[in-house]
Design a protein around this motif. Structure first.
Motif, PDB file in Angstrom:
ATOM      1  N   GLY A  45       0.791  -1.226   0.000  1.00 31.33           N
ATOM      2  CA  GLY A  45       0.000   0.000   0.000  1.00 31.33           C
ATOM      3  C   GLY A  45       0.823   1.275   0.000  1.00 31.33           C
ATOM      4  N   GLY A  47       2.683   2.396  -2.457  1.00 31.28           N
ATOM      5  CA  GLY A  47       2.733   3.039  -3.773  1.00 31.28           C
ATOM      6  C   GLY A  47       3.786   2.466  -4.697  1.00 31.28           C
ATOM      7  N   LYS A  48       4.325   1.303  -4.375  1.00 32.43           N
ATOM      8  CA  LYS A  48       5.387   0.713  -5.199  1.00 32.43           C
ATOM      9  C   LYS A  48       4.859   0.312  -6.581  1.00 32.43           C
ATOM     10  N   SER A  49       3.739  -0.408  -6.588  1.00 30.33           N
ATOM     11  CA  SER A  49       3.206  -0.854  -7.885  1.00 30.33           C
ATOM     12  C   SER A  49       2.755   0.329  -8.732  1.00 30.33           C
ATOM     13  N   MET A  50       2.180   1.329  -8.085  1.00 32.21           N
ATOM     14  CA  MET A  50       1.749   2.492  -8.852  1.00 32.21           C
ATOM     15  C   MET A  50       2.946   3.211  -9.467  1.00 32.21           C
TER      16      MET A  50
HETATM   17  N1  ADP Z   1      -7.940   1.444  -8.162  1.00 38.21           N
HETATM   18  C1  ADP Z   1      -7.597   2.205  -7.116  1.00 38.21           C
HETATM   19  N2  ADP Z   1      -8.398   3.182  -6.663  1.00 38.21           N
HETATM   20  C2  ADP Z   1      -8.047   3.971  -5.612  1.00 38.21           C
HETATM   21  N3  ADP Z   1      -6.880   3.861  -4.952  1.00 38.21           N
HETATM   22  C3  ADP Z   1      -6.044   2.901  -5.351  1.00 38.21           C
HETATM   23  C4  ADP Z   1      -6.328   2.016  -6.442  1.00 38.21           C
HETATM   24  N4  ADP Z   1      -5.271   1.162  -6.603  1.00 38.21           N
HETATM   25  C5  ADP Z   1      -4.389   1.500  -5.649  1.00 38.21           C
HETATM   26  N5  ADP Z   1      -4.834   2.531  -4.905  1.00 38.21           N
HETATM   27  C6  ADP Z   1      -4.139   3.182  -3.786  1.00 38.21           C
HETATM   28  O1  ADP Z   1      -2.788   3.432  -4.164  1.00 38.21           O
HETATM   29  C7  ADP Z   1      -1.926   3.216  -3.075  1.00 38.21           C
HETATM   30  C8  ADP Z   1      -0.681   2.510  -3.542  1.00 38.21           C
HETATM   31  O2  ADP Z   1      -0.995   1.214  -4.032  1.00 38.21           O
HETATM   32  P1  ADP Z   1       0.137   0.256  -4.642  1.00 38.21           P
HETATM   33  O3  ADP Z   1       1.012   1.026  -5.532  1.00 38.21           O
HETATM   34  O4  ADP Z   1      -0.589  -0.893  -5.254  1.00 38.21           O
HETATM   35  O5  ADP Z   1       0.931  -0.199  -3.354  1.00 38.21           O
HETATM   36  P2  ADP Z   1       2.060  -1.326  -3.205  1.00 38.21           P
HETATM   37  O6  ADP Z   1       2.387  -1.858  -4.550  1.00 38.21           O
HETATM   38  O7  ADP Z   1       3.191  -0.631  -2.532  1.00 38.21           O
HETATM   39  O8  ADP Z   1       1.449  -2.366  -2.322  1.00 38.21           O
HETATM   40  C9  ADP Z   1      -2.699   2.417  -2.049  1.00 38.21           C
HETATM   41  O9  ADP Z   1      -2.757   3.159  -0.867  1.00 38.21           O
HETATM   42  C10 ADP Z   1      -4.077   2.237  -2.607  1.00 38.21           C
HETATM   43  O10 ADP Z   1      -5.055   2.619  -1.669  1.00 38.21           O
END
Ligand code: ADP
Ligand code: MG
Length: 329
Positions: A45, A47-50
């Protein structure tokens, strides 16, 4: 030092939801130099994947959008490219390995058909030569009997084999940058080690630069040259693996290091950082880690610290001038 092959500058990726804007990636800077393996770590959560999806311009949109920043790949800002230009770069100059292979494998086609397709998108190569190269690539990622596997569908393979196929696809066009997003999280420990070896081998032999995304500091310690630690959309610490493990400068990193499972038989209880990653919104003030930090001060709740250099090329985002170091682990 040479120019970075990938340079992320002030990247901001937000989700526009009906409860307002959620900043998933909140102004991060990151550089990846040729031949380097950089780890991006943090709990789920953060933001790594994002971040990785932003680099490949694959953020699900709507609701996601890259709101600010630049992503330079060999000097070219990917943010400014059209989707068509981006298609030429994905899989060719930069490619990605995901945690779940089925996100990049198509269940309707055989492994061979998918590899041939990927090769032929980017290179002028005959179908016959592509078929040969497909089998070679499978052999290269350690798949026994590749001539059989090319005719199989993804569901006929084990998780570890599917992950190998995905790596074969990702490296098929000799990318200069490989982004691996939790590539081994879903796998058994022994298979994990093999997959990491494969990625490392590629880095050593071909000089492929790797951005290794993981929540597992153990993986980072083994694989990476440098690390960026991410917390709630921001980089909170950055430095070489050696410096960060020897003297972490941010309480969050210190907590992560403490949470690494010790040798079996150790009597110590497994540590985990109390609390959770905050639900992000655009009204947050102060240091994002303040709610969980053992060293929190009043100032931390009000003002967000900058990322500053503590030792040569070792950066931390913390108001403490010096973080008390725990006993050697
Ligand atoms: N489809 C979405 N709608 C709203 N918020 C999102 C969505 N996907 C991810 N997030 C938010 O983006 C943040 C980062 O997510 P992500 O990059 O997947 O984290 P990680 O890969 O580090 O676990 C999270 O806090 C999550 O709540
Ligand atoms: Mg993730």
């Amino acid at each position: 030092m040479s120019e970075p092959v990938l340079r992320i500058e002030n990247l901001k990726t937000v989700f526009r939801t009906n409860r307002g804007e959620v900043p998933a990636v909140d102004g991060i800077d990151l550089a990846l130099y040729p031949g380097e393996v950089v780890g991006l770590v943090g709990e789920s959560g953060c933001g790594k994947s994002m971040t990785s999806l932003s680099v490949l311009r694959l953020v699900p949109s709507p609701p996601g959008v890259i709101a600010e920043g630049s992503i330079y790949l060999k000097g070219q800002d990917l943010i400014r490219l059209t989707e068509k230009e981006m298609c030429r770069i994905r899989g060719k100059t930069i490619s990605m390995i995901f945690q779940e292979p089925m996100t990049s494998l198509n269940p309707l086609f055989t492994v061979g058909q998918q590899l041939v397709e990927t090769l032929r998108i980017h290179e002028p190569i005959s179908r016959k030569d592509a078929r040969e190269k497909a089998a070679e690539l499978l052999a290269e990622v350690g798949i026994p009997r590749p001539e059989k596997v090319v005719k199989q569908y993804p569901h006929e393979l084990s998780g570890g084999m599917r992950q190998r196929v995905m790596i074969a696809m990702a490296i098929s066009c000799d990318p200069e940058v490989l982004i691996a997003d939790e590539p081994t999280t879903a796998l058994d420990v022994t298979i994990q080690a093999q997959i990491l070896d494969l990625i490392r081998e590629r880095n050593k032999r071909c000089g492929t630069s790797v951005l290794m995304i993981t929540h597992d500091l153990g993986v980072v310690a083994e694989m990476c040259d440098r690390i960026a630690v991410m917390y709630a959309g921001k980089v909170v610490e950055q430095g070489t693996v050696k410096d960060i493990f020897r003297s972490p400068q941010h309480p969050y990193t210190q907590g992560l290091i403490r949470s690494i499972p010790r040798l079996e038989g150790s009597r110590e209880r497994l540590y985990s950082i109390p609390g959770q990653v905050p639900v992000m919104n655009n009204l947050m003030t102060g240091c994002r880690f303040a709610t969980r930090c053992p060293y929190v001060m009043n100032r931390c709740r009000e003002e967000l610290p900058e990322l500053t250099e503590r030792n040569p090329r070792h950066y931390s985002r913390c108001w403490l001038e010096e973080l008390p170091q725990e006993d050697a682990i």
